[in-house]
Design an enzyme around this catalytic site. Structure first.
Site, PDB file in Angstrom:
ATOM      1  N   HIS A  24       0.862  -1.186   0.000  1.00  0.00           N
ATOM      2  CA  HIS A  24       0.000   0.000   0.000  1.00  0.00           C
ATOM      3  C   HIS A  24       0.898   1.235   0.000  1.00  0.00           C
ATOM      4  CE1 HIS A  24      -3.847   2.043   1.735  1.00  0.00           C
ATOM      5  NE2 HIS A  24      -3.141   2.890   1.012  1.00  0.00           N
TER       6      HIS A  24
ATOM      7  N   GLU B  13      -2.726  -1.771  -2.996  1.00  0.00           N
ATOM      8  CA  GLU B  13      -3.826  -1.048  -2.383  1.00  0.00           C
ATOM      9  C   GLU B  13      -3.569   0.447  -2.459  1.00  0.00           C
ATOM     10  OE1 GLU B  13      -4.749  -4.289   1.193  1.00  0.00           O
ATOM     11  OE2 GLU B  13      -3.736  -2.388   1.646  1.00  0.00           O
TER      12      GLU B  13
ATOM     13  N   HIS C 267      -7.746  -6.836   7.451  1.00  0.00           N
ATOM     14  CA  HIS C 267      -7.530  -5.840   8.500  1.00  0.00           C
ATOM     15  C   HIS C 267      -7.742  -6.482   9.865  1.00  0.00           C
ATOM     16  CE1 HIS C 267      -6.640  -1.588   9.326  1.00  0.00           C
ATOM     17  NE2 HIS C 267      -7.173  -1.878  10.489  1.00  0.00           N
TER      18      HIS C 267
END
Length: 238
Positions: free
Chosen positions: A43, A70, A190
Protein backbone atom coordinates in the site's frame (compact mmCIF):
# COMPACT_ATOMS: atom_id res chain seq x y z
CA UNK A 1 -8.47 -22.94 -0.22
CA UNK A 2 -8.47 -19.25 0.67
CA UNK A 3 -5.26 -17.61 -0.54
CA UNK A 4 -2.88 -15.73 1.75
CA UNK A 5 -1.48 -12.42 0.51
CA UNK A 6 1.22 -11.07 2.81
CA UNK A 7 1.26 -7.31 3.24
CA UNK A 8 4.91 -6.24 3.54
CA UNK A 9 4.34 -2.58 4.41
CA UNK A 10 5.73 -3.04 7.92
CA UNK A 11 8.95 -4.47 6.50
CA UNK A 12 9.36 -1.28 4.47
CA UNK A 13 8.66 0.78 7.61
CA UNK A 14 11.60 -0.86 9.36
CA UNK A 15 13.82 -0.29 6.31
CA UNK A 16 12.87 3.36 6.09
CA UNK A 17 13.58 3.98 9.78
CA UNK A 18 17.33 3.73 9.18
CA UNK A 19 17.68 4.36 5.47
CA UNK A 20 19.59 1.99 3.26
CA UNK A 21 18.13 -1.35 2.23
CA UNK A 22 17.93 -3.40 5.42
CA UNK A 23 15.70 -5.33 5.51
CA UNK A 24 15.69 -5.92 1.77
CA UNK A 25 12.05 -5.55 0.73
CA UNK A 26 12.47 -7.50 -2.49
CA UNK A 27 14.16 -10.40 -0.75
CA UNK A 28 11.43 -10.50 1.88
CA UNK A 29 8.83 -10.68 -0.90
CA UNK A 30 10.74 -13.58 -2.50
CA UNK A 31 11.03 -15.33 0.86
CA UNK A 32 7.33 -14.94 1.61
CA UNK A 33 6.57 -16.70 -1.67
CA UNK A 34 9.17 -19.37 -0.94
CA UNK A 35 7.57 -20.02 2.44
CA UNK A 36 4.11 -20.46 0.95
CA UNK A 37 2.48 -17.05 0.53
CA UNK A 38 0.07 -16.96 -2.41
CA UNK A 39 0.60 -13.26 -3.03
CA UNK A 40 2.23 -10.03 -1.92
CA UNK A 41 0.30 -6.88 -0.94
CA UNK A 42 1.64 -3.34 -0.71
CA UNK A 43 0.00 0.00 0.00
CA UNK A 44 2.15 2.90 -1.26
CA UNK A 45 0.77 5.93 0.56
CA UNK A 46 1.45 9.52 -0.57
CA UNK A 47 3.87 10.23 2.31
CA UNK A 48 5.88 7.06 1.47
CA UNK A 49 6.24 6.19 5.13
CA UNK A 50 6.52 2.52 4.28
CA UNK A 51 6.34 1.14 0.72
CA UNK A 52 7.53 3.78 -1.74
CA UNK A 53 6.34 4.37 -5.27
CA UNK A 54 9.79 3.37 -6.51
CA UNK A 55 9.36 -0.04 -4.83
CA UNK A 56 6.37 -0.90 -7.00
CA UNK A 57 8.07 -1.58 -10.36
CA UNK A 58 10.88 -3.40 -8.56
CA UNK A 59 8.37 -5.65 -6.80
CA UNK A 60 6.45 -6.19 -10.02
CA UNK A 61 9.67 -7.55 -11.53
CA UNK A 62 10.34 -10.10 -8.76
CA UNK A 63 6.93 -11.23 -7.48
CA UNK A 64 6.03 -14.52 -9.12
CA UNK A 65 2.71 -15.17 -7.39
CA UNK A 66 0.16 -12.34 -7.28
CA UNK A 67 0.89 -8.69 -6.61
CA UNK A 68 -1.93 -6.72 -4.99
CA UNK A 69 -1.55 -2.95 -4.74
CA UNK A 70 -3.83 -1.05 -2.38
CA UNK A 71 -4.48 2.66 -2.41
CA UNK A 72 -6.73 5.62 -2.89
CA UNK A 73 -7.30 6.13 -6.63
CA UNK A 74 -5.66 9.52 -7.04
CA UNK A 75 -4.18 10.39 -10.42
CA UNK A 76 -0.71 9.56 -9.13
CA UNK A 77 -1.83 6.19 -7.80
CA UNK A 78 -3.64 5.26 -11.00
CA UNK A 79 -0.65 6.28 -13.12
CA UNK A 80 1.50 4.02 -10.94
CA UNK A 81 -0.69 0.93 -11.11
CA UNK A 82 -1.65 1.28 -14.77
CA UNK A 83 2.06 1.28 -15.60
CA UNK A 84 2.97 -1.56 -13.21
CA UNK A 85 -0.03 -3.73 -14.11
CA UNK A 86 -0.28 -5.78 -10.90
CA UNK A 87 -2.61 -8.76 -10.73
CA UNK A 88 -5.02 -6.88 -8.50
CA UNK A 89 -5.67 -3.31 -7.36
CA UNK A 90 -7.64 -2.80 -4.15
CA UNK A 91 -9.26 0.61 -3.91
CA UNK A 92 -9.41 2.10 -0.41
CA UNK A 93 -11.01 5.41 0.63
CA UNK A 94 -8.01 6.63 2.66
CA UNK A 95 -7.22 10.29 3.18
CA UNK A 96 -3.59 11.21 2.36
CA UNK A 97 -2.60 11.46 6.06
CA UNK A 98 -4.61 8.46 7.29
CA UNK A 99 -2.72 6.15 9.64
CA UNK A 100 -4.39 2.96 8.42
CA UNK A 101 -7.42 1.84 6.43
CA UNK A 102 -10.25 1.88 8.96
CA UNK A 103 -13.46 2.04 6.94
CA UNK A 104 -14.83 1.04 3.57
CA UNK A 105 -16.16 2.99 0.61
CA UNK A 106 -19.62 4.47 0.43
CA UNK A 107 -20.22 2.81 -2.92
CA UNK A 108 -23.60 4.50 -3.31
CA UNK A 109 -22.33 8.07 -2.95
CA UNK A 110 -19.11 7.34 -4.88
CA UNK A 111 -20.73 5.21 -7.60
CA UNK A 112 -19.80 7.33 -10.62
CA UNK A 113 -16.27 8.02 -9.39
CA UNK A 114 -15.60 4.34 -8.73
CA UNK A 115 -17.14 3.29 -12.03
CA UNK A 116 -14.70 5.48 -13.98
CA UNK A 117 -11.73 4.11 -12.04
CA UNK A 118 -12.88 0.51 -12.46
CA UNK A 119 -13.31 1.05 -16.18
CA UNK A 120 -9.66 2.14 -16.38
CA UNK A 121 -8.48 -0.91 -14.44
CA UNK A 122 -10.56 -3.26 -16.54
CA UNK A 123 -9.19 -1.73 -19.70
CA UNK A 124 -5.68 -2.46 -18.46
CA UNK A 125 -6.55 -6.07 -17.65
CA UNK A 126 -6.18 -5.57 -13.88
CA UNK A 127 -8.51 -7.33 -11.44
CA UNK A 128 -10.23 -4.84 -9.15
CA UNK A 129 -11.34 -5.05 -5.54
CA UNK A 130 -13.21 -2.41 -3.52
CA UNK A 131 -12.68 -2.14 0.24
CA UNK A 132 -16.08 -2.07 1.97
CA UNK A 133 -17.64 -2.39 5.40
CA UNK A 134 -19.77 -5.44 6.14
CA UNK A 135 -22.88 -4.06 4.43
CA UNK A 136 -24.83 -5.83 1.71
CA UNK A 137 -25.88 -2.53 0.13
CA UNK A 138 -22.25 -1.47 -0.26
CA UNK A 139 -21.51 -4.82 -1.89
CA UNK A 140 -24.39 -4.44 -4.31
CA UNK A 141 -23.26 -1.00 -5.45
CA UNK A 142 -19.65 -2.17 -5.73
CA UNK A 143 -20.88 -4.82 -8.14
CA UNK A 144 -22.94 -2.22 -10.03
CA UNK A 145 -19.85 -0.07 -10.41
CA UNK A 146 -18.08 -3.00 -12.05
CA UNK A 147 -15.82 -4.35 -9.30
CA UNK A 148 -14.43 -7.85 -9.78
CA UNK A 149 -14.24 -8.37 -6.03
CA UNK A 150 -14.89 -6.65 -2.72
CA UNK A 151 -12.62 -6.79 0.31
CA UNK A 152 -14.44 -6.83 3.63
CA UNK A 153 -12.94 -4.52 6.25
CA UNK A 154 -12.59 -6.97 9.14
CA UNK A 155 -11.46 -4.56 11.87
CA UNK A 156 -14.85 -4.66 13.68
CA UNK A 157 -14.85 -8.47 13.54
CA UNK A 158 -11.41 -8.68 15.10
CA UNK A 159 -12.32 -6.16 17.80
CA UNK A 160 -15.49 -8.02 18.83
CA UNK A 161 -14.16 -11.57 18.37
CA UNK A 162 -13.12 -12.22 21.98
CA UNK A 163 -16.47 -11.05 23.41
CA UNK A 164 -18.76 -13.05 21.11
CA UNK A 165 -17.38 -14.49 17.91
CA UNK A 166 -20.79 -15.57 16.58
CA UNK A 167 -22.18 -12.06 16.91
CA UNK A 168 -18.94 -10.58 15.56
CA UNK A 169 -19.07 -12.53 12.33
CA UNK A 170 -22.82 -12.29 11.65
CA UNK A 171 -22.77 -9.08 9.54
CA UNK A 172 -19.79 -10.40 7.60
CA UNK A 173 -21.54 -13.68 6.89
CA UNK A 174 -24.66 -11.84 5.72
CA UNK A 175 -22.63 -9.60 3.41
CA UNK A 176 -20.54 -12.51 2.15
CA UNK A 177 -23.69 -14.41 1.20
CA UNK A 178 -24.88 -11.40 -0.78
CA UNK A 179 -21.49 -11.11 -2.48
CA UNK A 180 -21.74 -14.73 -3.56
CA UNK A 181 -25.23 -14.11 -4.95
CA UNK A 182 -23.89 -11.14 -6.91
CA UNK A 183 -21.33 -13.39 -8.57
CA UNK A 184 -18.24 -11.37 -7.66
CA UNK A 185 -15.17 -12.39 -5.69
CA UNK A 186 -14.64 -11.97 -1.96
CA UNK A 187 -11.50 -10.84 -0.14
CA UNK A 188 -11.03 -9.89 3.51
CA UNK A 189 -8.49 -8.01 5.53
CA UNK A 190 -7.53 -5.84 8.50
CA UNK A 191 -6.62 -7.13 11.97
CA UNK A 192 -7.03 -10.76 10.97
CA UNK A 193 -4.62 -12.84 13.05
CA UNK A 194 -3.76 -16.33 14.24
CA UNK A 195 -6.40 -15.80 16.94
CA UNK A 196 -9.39 -15.07 14.72
CA UNK A 197 -8.56 -16.14 11.17
CA UNK A 198 -9.52 -19.82 11.29
CA UNK A 199 -13.05 -19.14 12.54
CA UNK A 200 -13.57 -16.49 9.87
CA UNK A 201 -12.72 -18.76 6.94
CA UNK A 202 -14.47 -21.78 8.47
CA UNK A 203 -17.66 -19.72 8.69
CA UNK A 204 -17.19 -18.08 5.28
CA UNK A 205 -15.26 -20.72 3.32
CA UNK A 206 -15.75 -19.02 -0.06
CA UNK A 207 -13.38 -16.16 0.80
CA UNK A 208 -10.97 -15.96 -2.15
CA UNK A 209 -8.13 -14.16 -0.39
CA UNK A 210 -7.09 -12.64 2.90
CA UNK A 211 -4.51 -9.87 3.06
CA UNK A 212 -2.58 -9.81 6.33
CA UNK A 213 0.37 -7.66 7.31
CA UNK A 214 0.60 -6.12 10.76
CA UNK A 215 -0.30 -9.20 12.82
CA UNK A 216 1.74 -11.51 10.60
CA UNK A 217 4.90 -9.42 10.84
CA UNK A 218 4.44 -9.10 14.62
CA UNK A 219 4.14 -12.88 14.91
CA UNK A 220 7.24 -13.29 12.76
CA UNK A 221 9.30 -11.41 15.36
CA UNK A 222 8.76 -14.39 17.67
CA UNK A 223 8.22 -17.34 15.35
CA UNK A 224 10.29 -16.37 12.33
CA UNK A 225 8.81 -15.59 8.92
CA UNK A 226 8.74 -19.16 7.59
CA UNK A 227 6.96 -20.65 10.61
CA UNK A 228 4.57 -17.71 10.77
CA UNK A 229 3.45 -18.05 7.16
CA UNK A 230 3.02 -21.79 7.70
CA UNK A 231 0.85 -21.08 10.74
CA UNK A 232 -1.39 -18.68 8.81
CA UNK A 233 -1.67 -21.11 5.92
CA UNK A 234 -2.71 -23.81 8.40
CA UNK A 235 -5.57 -21.54 9.57
CA UNK A 236 -6.81 -21.39 5.98
CA UNK A 237 -7.01 -25.14 5.47
CA UNK A 238 -10.56 -26.34 4.92
Amino acid sequence: MTKLSVNINKVATIRNARGGNTPDLLQVARDCELYGADGITVHPRPDERHVRRADVPALRAVVRSELNIEGYPSKEFLDLVLKAKPNQVTLVPDKPDQLTSNHGWDTVAEQEFLKDVLDDLRGAGIRSSIFINADSCMAEYAAKAGADRVELYTGPYAEAYARNREAAIEPFLETARRVRQLGIGLNAGHDLSLVNLRYFVETIPWVDEVSIGHALICDALYLGLEKTIAAYKDCLKK
